[in-house]
Scaffold this active site. Structure first.
Site, PDB file in Angstrom:
ATOM      1  N   GLY A   1      -2.548  -1.660  -7.299  1.00 36.68           N
ATOM      2  CA  GLY A   1      -1.313  -2.411  -7.441  1.00 36.68           C
ATOM      3  C   GLY A   1      -1.652  -3.508  -8.359  1.00 36.68           C
ATOM      4  O   GLY A   1      -2.999  -3.908  -8.670  1.00 36.68           O
TER       5      GLY A   1
ATOM      6  N   HIS B   1       0.912  -1.281   0.000  1.00 36.59           N
ATOM      7  CA  HIS B   1      -0.034   0.043   0.093  1.00 36.59           C
ATOM      8  C   HIS B   1       0.709   1.045   0.096  1.00 36.59           C
ATOM      9  O   HIS B   1       0.678   2.202  -0.796  1.00 36.59           O
ATOM     10  CB  HIS B   1      -0.859   0.116   1.360  1.00 36.59           C
ATOM     11  CG  HIS B   1      -2.027  -1.051   1.446  1.00 36.59           C
ATOM     12  ND1 HIS B   1      -1.732  -1.975   2.304  1.00 36.59           N
ATOM     13  CD2 HIS B   1      -3.062  -1.070   0.530  1.00 36.59           C
ATOM     14  CE1 HIS B   1      -2.744  -2.712   2.353  1.00 36.59           C
ATOM     15  NE2 HIS B   1      -3.497  -2.387   1.209  1.00 36.59           N
TER      16      HIS B   1
ATOM     17  N   LYS C   1      -0.971  -6.431  -7.925  1.00 35.19           N
ATOM     18  CA  LYS C   1      -1.404  -7.527  -7.055  1.00 35.19           C
ATOM     19  C   LYS C   1      -2.839  -8.006  -7.568  1.00 35.19           C
ATOM     20  O   LYS C   1      -3.125  -9.150  -7.522  1.00 35.19           O
ATOM     21  CB  LYS C   1      -1.034  -7.320  -5.712  1.00 35.19           C
ATOM     22  CG  LYS C   1      -2.051  -7.802  -4.648  1.00 35.19           C
ATOM     23  CD  LYS C   1      -1.229  -9.190  -4.332  1.00 35.19           C
ATOM     24  CE  LYS C   1      -1.966  -9.946  -3.109  1.00 35.19           C
ATOM     25  NZ  LYS C   1      -3.483  -9.564  -2.973  1.00 35.19           N
TER      26      LYS C   1
HETATM   27  P1  AMP Z   1      -6.699  -3.510  -0.563  1.00 37.22           P
HETATM   28  O1  AMP Z   1      -6.190  -2.646   0.751  1.00 37.22           O
HETATM   29  O2  AMP Z   1      -6.279  -5.000  -0.368  1.00 37.22           O
HETATM   30  O3  AMP Z   1      -8.022  -3.162  -0.975  1.00 37.22           O
HETATM   31  O4  AMP Z   1      -5.471  -2.950  -1.519  1.00 37.22           O
HETATM   32  C1  AMP Z   1      -5.577  -1.621  -2.108  1.00 37.22           C
HETATM   33  C2  AMP Z   1      -4.732  -1.225  -2.972  1.00 37.22           C
HETATM   34  O5  AMP Z   1      -3.374  -1.671  -2.567  1.00 37.22           O
HETATM   35  C3  AMP Z   1      -5.053  -1.893  -4.339  1.00 37.22           C
HETATM   36  O6  AMP Z   1      -4.795  -1.191  -5.500  1.00 37.22           O
HETATM   37  C4  AMP Z   1      -4.017  -3.090  -4.232  1.00 37.22           C
HETATM   38  O7  AMP Z   1      -3.872  -3.529  -5.481  1.00 37.22           O
HETATM   39  C5  AMP Z   1      -2.793  -2.496  -3.639  1.00 37.22           C
HETATM   40  N1  AMP Z   1      -2.162  -3.602  -2.951  1.00 37.22           N
HETATM   41  C6  AMP Z   1      -2.277  -4.569  -2.137  1.00 37.22           C
HETATM   42  N2  AMP Z   1      -1.184  -5.304  -1.931  1.00 37.22           N
HETATM   43  C7  AMP Z   1      -0.315  -4.948  -2.682  1.00 37.22           C
HETATM   44  C8  AMP Z   1       1.055  -5.353  -2.773  1.00 37.22           C
HETATM   45  N3  AMP Z   1       1.414  -6.447  -2.307  1.00 37.22           N
HETATM   46  N4  AMP Z   1       1.956  -4.668  -3.825  1.00 37.22           N
HETATM   47  C9  AMP Z   1       1.217  -3.523  -4.547  1.00 37.22           C
HETATM   48  N5  AMP Z   1       0.090  -3.040  -4.201  1.00 37.22           N
HETATM   49  C10 AMP Z   1      -0.708  -3.706  -3.312  1.00 37.22           C
END
Ligand code: AMP
Length: 285
Positions: free
Chosen positions: A149, A37, A151
């Protein structure tokens, strides 16, 4: 760092900043922040003037109520991490600010196959909920750039399509997946892995790397079959391992069928569902 809970307060501040000529980069999250993040926040700071982050555990994108309930929440730690990353503003709204009673905000776009394949098969309704909250947050923040991300590759692909369908000027920036030293993609869900499953989970990335090598000289169906076996041998329960075109998300069988090919995987590590992906081929797009 400013912390906003109300849409009106955030917008008032953003209006002033935009009038002063500042560009805004936005990274929406669900909290339980990690370096993945923070890499979005750092990219936003590097490429623009202001980095805005949101933390909102969006109830409408959880198809399993237990998953929503168990989703980790640690706001104090998140705030400290965002401060350290140089985030300018954090939006932490209560549910009724995002979904005011009486307003119908559900995104009704047709994403064609994009939300039907892979995650769409195993998490019905997830992408409709995700698209709805991202659209709502974009309408509130109106950033110049949106940082997401790699991811969550399918999510990013659907958001790209949504931005296109709405003719929105927002520039979508894909940030590379941040990994633990053993290759496991960072995820808020990793906190819930048992010690045994934490040891097993890096097999996901190893399998993706091996798939990238094998796909140089083997068809996708053969690569997929051995990847699924490899994941099972490691003690994981794979749901899918698909090799797809990186824009249409349609299956690709051979190298020469597309310039942009991505392997996407979902697997259960005990009680925790993990996803990951790797670009197998990236040519001219
Ligand atoms: P989330 O909190 O899981 O909804 O993720 C929020 C944002 O962070 C989204 O755009 C995800 O793709 C990104 N994100 C989550 N994990 C990673 C990671 N390991 N590397 C890069 N971006 C990430």
């Amino acid at each position: 760092m400013l912390i906003f809970k109300k849409v009106a307060d955030l917008q008032h501040w953003l209006d002033t900043e935009r009038r002063a000529g500042k560009t805004v980069g936005f990274a929406p999250t669900m909290g339980a922040l990690h370096d993945g993040h923070l890499s979005l926040v750092l990219a936003a700071k590097q490429e623009g003037d202001l980095a805005v982050t949101s933390i909102f555990v969006n109830p409408t994108q959880f198809n399993d109520p237990k998953d929503l309930e168990k989703y980790p929440r640690m706001p104090e730690k998140d705030i400290a991490l965002l401060l350290g990353a140089g985030c300018d503003a954090l939006f932490m709204p209560p549910v009724e600010e995002v979904y005011p009673p009486g307003l119908e905000l559900t995104v009704q776009l047709d994403f064609r196959q994009l939300d039907q394949v892979m995650e769409g098969v195993f998490r019905p309704g997830h992408f409709k909920g995700m698209a709805t909250v991202v659209k709502r947050l974009l309408d509130i923040v109106q950033p110049h750039r949106l940082y997401m991300g790699q991811k969550d590759f399918q999510q990013l692909t659907i958001v790209r399509d949504m931005i296109r369908q709405f003719n929105s000027p927002i520039q979508l920036v894909m940030c590379p997946t941040t990994r633990e030293p053993d290759g496991l993609a960072m995820s808020s869900r990793n906190l819930r892995l048992s010690p045994e499953m934490r040891l097993a989970a890096p097999a996901i990335y190893r399998t993706l790397l091996e798939a990238r090598d094998r796909f140089q000289h083997e068809p996708a169906t053969a690569v997929q079959a051995s990847a699924l076996r490899q994941l099972e041998t490691a003690g994981l329960k794979p749901e899918y391992f698909d090799i797809v075109d990186g824009i249409s998300l349609l299956p690709v069988e051979h190298q020469n069928e597309s310039n942009f090919i991505v392997a996407c995987v979902a697997a259960w590590a005990g009680e925790v569902r993990l996803i990951d992906n790797l670009v197998l081929k990236e040519g001219l797009r």
